[in-house]
Design a protein around this motif. Structure first.
Motif, PDB file in Angstrom:
ATOM      1  N   LEU A 138     -64.311 -15.685  58.478  1.00  0.00           N
ATOM      2  CA  LEU A 138     -63.741 -14.350  58.400  1.00  0.00           C
ATOM      3  C   LEU A 138     -63.875 -13.844  56.967  1.00  0.00           C
ATOM      4  CD1 LEU A 138     -60.503 -15.264  60.333  1.00  0.00           C
ATOM      5  CD2 LEU A 138     -62.199 -13.640  61.189  1.00  0.00           C
ATOM      6  N   ALA A 139     -63.732 -12.551  56.792  1.00  0.00           N
ATOM      7  CA  ALA A 139     -63.677 -11.958  55.454  1.00  0.00           C
ATOM      8  C   ALA A 139     -62.301 -11.340  55.257  1.00  0.00           C
ATOM      9  CB  ALA A 139     -64.760 -10.899  55.284  1.00  0.00           C
ATOM     10  N   LEU A 140     -61.789 -11.472  54.049  1.00  0.00           N
ATOM     11  CA  LEU A 140     -60.518 -10.840  53.695  1.00  0.00           C
ATOM     12  C   LEU A 140     -60.736  -9.984  52.453  1.00  0.00           C
ATOM     13  CD1 LEU A 140     -56.959 -12.073  53.859  1.00  0.00           C
ATOM     14  CD2 LEU A 140     -57.752 -11.190  51.666  1.00  0.00           C
ATOM     15  N   ASP A 141     -60.308  -8.724  52.537  1.00  0.00           N
ATOM     16  CA  ASP A 141     -60.425  -7.788  51.431  1.00  0.00           C
ATOM     17  C   ASP A 141     -59.053  -7.533  50.827  1.00  0.00           C
ATOM     18  OD1 ASP A 141     -63.294  -7.037  51.980  1.00  0.00           O
ATOM     19  OD2 ASP A 141     -62.378  -6.366  53.855  1.00  0.00           O
ATOM     20  N   ALA A 142     -58.992  -7.476  49.511  1.00  0.00           N
ATOM     21  CA  ALA A 142     -57.776  -7.109  48.785  1.00  0.00           C
ATOM     22  C   ALA A 142     -58.091  -5.872  47.959  1.00  0.00           C
ATOM     23  CB  ALA A 142     -57.305  -8.248  47.888  1.00  0.00           C
ATOM     24  N   HIS A 143     -57.413  -4.772  48.270  1.00  0.00           N
ATOM     25  CA  HIS A 143     -57.604  -3.511  47.572  1.00  0.00           C
ATOM     26  C   HIS A 143     -56.338  -3.216  46.760  1.00  0.00           C
ATOM     27  CE1 HIS A 143     -61.161  -2.287  50.005  1.00  0.00           C
ATOM     28  NE2 HIS A 143     -60.540  -2.965  50.960  1.00  0.00           N
ATOM     29  N   TYR A 144     -56.505  -3.094  45.464  1.00  0.00           N
ATOM     30  CA  TYR A 144     -55.411  -2.727  44.562  1.00  0.00           C
ATOM     31  C   TYR A 144     -55.533  -1.223  44.320  1.00  0.00           C
ATOM     32  CZ  TYR A 144     -55.479  -7.783  43.630  1.00  0.00           C
ATOM     33  OH  TYR A 144     -55.462  -9.152  43.753  1.00  0.00           O
ATOM     34  N   VAL A 145     -54.604  -0.440  44.849  1.00  0.00           N
ATOM     35  CA  VAL A 145     -54.774   1.013  44.887  1.00  0.00           C
ATOM     36  C   VAL A 145     -53.596   1.709  44.212  1.00  0.00           C
ATOM     37  CG1 VAL A 145     -54.995   3.044  46.378  1.00  0.00           C
ATOM     38  CG2 VAL A 145     -56.153   0.913  46.998  1.00  0.00           C
ATOM     39  N   ARG A 146     -53.919   2.619  43.315  1.00  0.00           N
ATOM     40  CA  ARG A 146     -52.917   3.523  42.735  1.00  0.00           C
ATOM     41  C   ARG A 146     -53.240   4.952  43.163  1.00  0.00           C
ATOM     42  NH1 ARG A 146     -51.237   3.359  36.490  1.00  0.00           N
ATOM     43  NH2 ARG A 146     -49.930   1.688  37.391  1.00  0.00           N
ATOM     44  N   ILE A 147     -52.258   5.631  43.731  1.00  0.00           N
ATOM     45  CA  ILE A 147     -52.371   7.050  44.046  1.00  0.00           C
ATOM     46  C   ILE A 147     -51.509   7.806  43.051  1.00  0.00           C
ATOM     47  CG2 ILE A 147     -51.991   8.863  45.760  1.00  0.00           C
ATOM     48  CD1 ILE A 147     -54.195   6.946  46.568  1.00  0.00           C
ATOM     49  N   THR A 148     -52.144   8.655  42.238  1.00  0.00           N
ATOM     50  CA  THR A 148     -51.390   9.471  41.304  1.00  0.00           C
ATOM     51  C   THR A 148     -50.962  10.755  42.006  1.00  0.00           C
ATOM     52  OG1 THR A 148     -53.436  10.467  40.455  1.00  0.00           O
ATOM     53  CG2 THR A 148     -52.590   8.531  39.305  1.00  0.00           C
ATOM     54  N   ALA A 149     -49.757  11.213  41.676  1.00  0.00           N
ATOM     55  CA  ALA A 149     -49.191  12.381  42.352  1.00  0.00           C
ATOM     56  C   ALA A 149     -49.515  13.667  41.580  1.00  0.00           C
ATOM     57  CB  ALA A 149     -47.681  12.208  42.487  1.00  0.00           C
ATOM     58  N   PRO A 150     -49.863  14.740  42.350  1.00  0.00           N
ATOM     59  CA  PRO A 150     -49.955  14.770  43.803  1.00  0.00           C
ATOM     60  C   PRO A 150     -51.244  14.106  44.289  1.00  0.00           C
ATOM     61  CG  PRO A 150     -50.567  16.894  42.896  1.00  0.00           C
ATOM     62  CD  PRO A 150     -50.120  16.059  41.738  1.00  0.00           C
ATOM     63  N   GLY A 151     -51.112  13.368  45.380  1.00  0.00           N
ATOM     64  CA  GLY A 151     -52.271  12.680  45.916  1.00  0.00           C
ATOM     65  C   GLY A 151     -52.013  12.219  47.333  1.00  0.00           C
ATOM     66  N   VAL A 171     -46.193  -2.151  45.530  1.00  0.00           N
ATOM     67  CA  VAL A 171     -46.047  -2.815  44.241  1.00  0.00           C
ATOM     68  C   VAL A 171     -45.112  -2.026  43.328  1.00  0.00           C
ATOM     69  CG1 VAL A 171     -47.293  -3.599  42.177  1.00  0.00           C
ATOM     70  CG2 VAL A 171     -48.291  -3.925  44.458  1.00  0.00           C
ATOM     71  N   ARG A 172     -45.222  -0.691  43.377  1.00  0.00           N
ATOM     72  CA  ARG A 172     -44.381   0.120  42.495  1.00  0.00           C
ATOM     73  C   ARG A 172     -44.459   1.583  42.932  1.00  0.00           C
ATOM     74  NH1 ARG A 172     -45.686  -0.846  36.268  1.00  0.00           N
ATOM     75  NH2 ARG A 172     -47.748  -0.430  37.118  1.00  0.00           N
ATOM     76  N   ARG A 173     -43.304   2.266  42.880  1.00  0.00           N
ATOM     77  CA  ARG A 173     -43.219   3.718  43.010  1.00  0.00           C
ATOM     78  C   ARG A 173     -42.619   4.258  41.713  1.00  0.00           C
ATOM     79  NH1 ARG A 173     -42.559   6.236  48.420  1.00  0.00           N
ATOM     80  NH2 ARG A 173     -41.230   7.750  47.378  1.00  0.00           N
ATOM     81  N   VAL A 174     -43.293   5.205  41.093  1.00  0.00           N
ATOM     82  CA  VAL A 174     -42.820   5.766  39.831  1.00  0.00           C
ATOM     83  C   VAL A 174     -42.771   7.284  39.953  1.00  0.00           C
ATOM     84  CG1 VAL A 174     -43.310   6.054  37.367  1.00  0.00           C
ATOM     85  CG2 VAL A 174     -43.719   3.845  38.469  1.00  0.00           C
ATOM     86  N   ASN A 175     -41.568   7.845  39.902  1.00  0.00           N
ATOM     87  CA  ASN A 175     -41.366   9.293  39.811  1.00  0.00           C
ATOM     88  C   ASN A 175     -42.062  10.056  40.940  1.00  0.00           C
ATOM     89  OD1 ASN A 175     -40.560  11.798  38.683  1.00  0.00           O
ATOM     90  ND2 ASN A 175     -42.447  11.935  37.483  1.00  0.00           N
ATOM     91  N   GLU A 216     -48.558  12.600  51.850  1.00  0.00           N
ATOM     92  CA  GLU A 216     -48.812  12.876  50.438  1.00  0.00           C
ATOM     93  C   GLU A 216     -47.643  12.447  49.557  1.00  0.00           C
ATOM     94  OE1 GLU A 216     -50.331  16.638  47.691  1.00  0.00           O
ATOM     95  OE2 GLU A 216     -49.208  17.018  49.523  1.00  0.00           O
ATOM     96  N   VAL A 217     -47.972  11.963  48.373  1.00  0.00           N
ATOM     97  CA  VAL A 217     -46.955  11.702  47.351  1.00  0.00           C
ATOM     98  C   VAL A 217     -46.990  12.846  46.351  1.00  0.00           C
ATOM     99  CG1 VAL A 217     -46.976   9.201  47.639  1.00  0.00           C
ATOM    100  CG2 VAL A 217     -48.521  10.237  45.978  1.00  0.00           C
ATOM    101  N   ARG A 218     -45.782  13.257  45.911  1.00  0.00           N
ATOM    102  CA  ARG A 218     -45.631  14.384  45.001  1.00  0.00           C
ATOM    103  C   ARG A 218     -44.731  13.974  43.845  1.00  0.00           C
ATOM    104  NH1 ARG A 218     -44.268  15.354  49.877  1.00  0.00           N
ATOM    105  NH2 ARG A 218     -42.057  15.638  49.368  1.00  0.00           N
ATOM    106  N   PRO A 219     -44.906  14.549  42.663  1.00  0.00           N
ATOM    107  CA  PRO A 219     -44.024  14.194  41.546  1.00  0.00           C
ATOM    108  C   PRO A 219     -42.577  14.576  41.841  1.00  0.00           C
ATOM    109  CG  PRO A 219     -45.987  15.362  40.770  1.00  0.00           C
ATOM    110  CD  PRO A 219     -45.972  15.494  42.261  1.00  0.00           C
ATOM    111  N   ALA A 220     -41.660  13.656  41.552  1.00  0.00           N
ATOM    112  CA  ALA A 220     -40.242  13.973  41.712  1.00  0.00           C
ATOM    113  C   ALA A 220     -39.748  14.837  40.560  1.00  0.00           C
ATOM    114  CB  ALA A 220     -39.421  12.686  41.796  1.00  0.00           C
ATOM    115  N   PRO A 225     -45.444  10.298  34.008  1.00  0.00           N
ATOM    116  CA  PRO A 225     -46.346   9.761  35.032  1.00  0.00           C
ATOM    117  C   PRO A 225     -45.682   9.724  36.404  1.00  0.00           C
ATOM    118  CG  PRO A 225     -46.280   8.343  33.082  1.00  0.00           C
ATOM    119  CD  PRO A 225     -45.154   9.328  32.944  1.00  0.00           C
ATOM    120  N   ALA A 226     -46.502   9.869  37.454  1.00  0.00           N
ATOM    121  CA  ALA A 226     -46.016   9.815  38.828  1.00  0.00           C
ATOM    122  C   ALA A 226     -47.105   9.153  39.672  1.00  0.00           C
ATOM    123  CB  ALA A 226     -45.693  11.211  39.356  1.00  0.00           C
TER     124      ALA A 226
END
Length: 236
Positions: A138-151, A171-175, A216-220, A225-226
């Protein structure tokens, strides 16, 4: 925190309903390990060039592993092949041989990520989604993803990933506001909505049974940074 209840038989929920939820406590990840994982997102991601032109809100790092179905042992692929999804699965970036910045396996978080991969694979096998008698790896993929807001965490809309099963670890939600995840059956009937709010709030899903979407994520607050950091795992 997750707004859906946790039972004592999460794997049974995955088997019966097609998904299960977890927290940092149930995953057994210590605070120090989480901090190291969060720091990876500050140091090892590049802009995802595969979004439509002018859309620069997603950053990504990537790892790939071979998985032995008989014992779920994983081997890091030092030079992974391009990542591919058909257009039928991903109408935004499907049909493209995509390459992402490779996250080195000797990064200080490797033990933490290995533990998350192990929980994922053993849960998926216990739910009957992986056959230990399978001969081909099998194959296993690990994607480390950051979505900057708005995004948009899911620019393709309600979708499948074209895999056997997947896991999403916050992993983390910031603002930020938003980022509500919704799960759907094959007819796009909504099953549930929840927000991954605390670090390592997580869920595993059977990709053949469920579709998913995160709004969608939006800045609080307008200043500062968000962003939303997630670790996405997928076995195929």
């Amino acid at each position: 925190m997750l707004s859906i209840p946790h039972g004592s038989d999460e794997v049974g929920h995955l088997r019966e309903w097609g998904f299960m939820t977890m927290t940092a406590k149930t995953l057994g990840i210590a605070d120090g390990e989480l901090i190291s994982l969060q720091q990876l997102y500050d140091n090892e991601l590049d802009r995802d060039e595969w979004l439509p032109e002018g859309k620069g809100y997603r950053l990504r790092g990537y790892q790939c592993f071979d998985v032995d179905p008989s014992n779920l042992a994983t081997t890091h692929v030092t030079e992974p092949p391009p990542y591919f999804q058909p257009v039928a699965v991903n109408h935004v970036a499907g049909g493209i041989q995509r390459r992402f910045r490779a996250v080195p396996w000797d990064y200080p978080t490797s033990h933490t990520v290995a533990a998350l991969i192990s929980v994922f694979l053993y849960s998926v096998r216990a739910a009957g989604l992986l056959d230990s008698r399978r001969k081909s790896p099998l194959a296993l993929d690990a994607h480390y993803v950051r979505i900057t807001a708005p995004g948009r965490p899911a620019p393709e809309g309600i979708h499948r990933d074209g895999i056997i099963a997947g896991a999403v670890h916050l992993v983390r939600r910031v603002n930020i506001m938003g980022g509500t995840t919704s799960l759907f059956d094959s007819s796009e009937n909504r099953i549930c909505d929840f927000v991954l709010d605390a670090p390592l709030d997580s869920f595993i899903f059977d990709d053949s049974r469920l579709l998913h979407y995160t709004d969608e994520v939006r800045p609080a607050q307008p200043d500062g940074p968000a962003y939303r950091d997630v670790l996405l795992l997928g076995v195929r």
